[in-house]
Design an enzyme around this catalytic site. Sequence first.
Site, PDB file in Angstrom:
ATOM      1  CB  THR A 122      37.179  43.964  36.065  1.00 48.83           C
ATOM      2  OG1 THR A 122      36.060  44.149  36.663  1.00 48.83           O
ATOM      3  CG2 THR A 122      37.393  42.434  35.798  1.00 48.83           C
TER       4      THR A 122
ATOM      5  CB  VAL B 225      28.826  39.418  44.588  1.00 43.96           C
ATOM      6  CG1 VAL B 225      29.659  38.536  43.718  1.00 43.96           C
ATOM      7  CG2 VAL B 225      29.349  39.311  46.216  1.00 43.96           C
ATOM      8  N   GLY B 226      29.999  41.467  42.248  1.00 40.43           N
ATOM      9  CA  GLY B 226      29.558  41.804  40.777  1.00 40.43           C
ATOM     10  C   GLY B 226      29.712  40.541  39.795  1.00 40.43           C
TER      11      GLY B 226
ATOM     12  N   GLY C 160      33.052  46.390  33.315  1.00 40.69           N
ATOM     13  CA  GLY C 160      32.109  47.353  33.301  1.00 40.69           C
ATOM     14  C   GLY C 160      31.236  47.009  34.415  1.00 40.69           C
TER      15      GLY C 160
HETATM   16  N1  GLY Z   1      32.899  44.172  36.493  1.00 42.49           N
HETATM   17  C1  GLY Z   1      33.117  44.451  37.912  1.00 42.49           C
HETATM   18  C2  GLY Z   1      32.084  44.790  38.647  1.00 42.49           C
HETATM   19  O1  GLY Z   1      30.949  45.317  38.371  1.00 42.49           O
HETATM   20  O2  GLY Z   1      32.106  44.579  39.841  1.00 42.49           O
END
Ligand code: GLY
Length: 290
Positions: free
Chosen positions: A152, A181-182, A204
Site C-alpha cells: 500500500t 477488501v483490506g 501491511g
Molecule cells: N494493507 C492493504 C491490504 O491488506 O489490503
Amino acid sequence: MGNFDPVCIATWSFPNASRKAGELLTAGATALDAVEQGVMVEEADIKNTTVGRGGAPDREGNVTLDACIMDPSGKAGAVVYFKHHTHAVSVARKVMEDTPHVILAGEGADQFARQQGFKKEDLLTENSRDAFKEWLKTKEYKPIINIENHDTIGMLCLDSQGDIAGACTSSGLSYKMNGRVGDSPIIGAGLFLDNEVGGAVATGMGEAILKSVGSFLIVELMRQGKSPQEACEEAILRIIKQNSNYKEFQAAFIAINKKGDVGSSCIQKGFSYMEYRGGKNVNFPSKFYH
Ligand code: GLY
C-alpha cells in the site's frame, strides 16, 4: 502561502510519489491535491505490483483496487473492489466531493467512475499476467513479509496553511480471495485524520489493521498527548496482543501531528517510510518490534 513548513510522509520507499507531493506543497498546493497527485504516481507505475495498474490480481485473476482519501474538514471518500480504472484515489475523491456517500464498491464504483469520465482500462499487465500464470502452478497463498504484503502507499501531507489530508491506495494482498477488501479503503483502519490533531496511515496485513482500527487509534492517542512515535508504537503493540501469529506478517503505521512531528512503527524489521521536508526527500527505516 501560509506560515507552515509543508511536510509529506508516505509508506515504504516510493520516492517519486513523496517528491511529487512535496514539490506541489512547496509550490503552495493544498494537502488534498498533494496527497492525491502523490499517490497517483504509484498507481500509474506498472512496476509497482501492489498499487494501481500492474498490481497483483486475486486468485481468479482480477485486479481489484481499494483506495480512500480524507480532507482537512473530515470529509472522506473510498472505492473498494474497484476493477477497471488505474486512479482509484481520484475516483475516491469524486465519491467524497460529488456523492452523498463515503464508499462505493465493485460495479457501482466502476459505473460511477465511467460517469465521471474515467477511461476503462485493463489493470492486468503482461508482467502481472505472467506472474499470475506462474502462481497458478502452485496456488500457494503465503504472502511474503515486506514483499507481497508490501502492498500500500499511504500518504499524509501537512500544507503551508497547516492543514492535513491523507490518502491510501492498494491492490491489496497478492492472490487474495475474490471479493476480499483490506484496510486501505476503510476510514479509521487504513487512514484517519483529524485536522485539529494529526493523521495516520497503515500498510501491511489488512486483516490485522482492520481489527485494531489502528489509524483511528493513533489519532486518538495523539489527541490524548502522545507523540506520533509513541502512538504508532502503541498501535503496533495492540496488533501484537490481538494476533498470536504476529511473527508471520507485517503491519506498519506512520503518523504526523499538527506541528509536523512524525512517527513510525511496524512489527517486522524492513519497513521504511519517505519524508519530504524543506526540499529533502529522505527514506527512513522504521522502528520495529520484532
Ligand atoms: N494493507 C492493504 C491490504 O491488506 O489490503
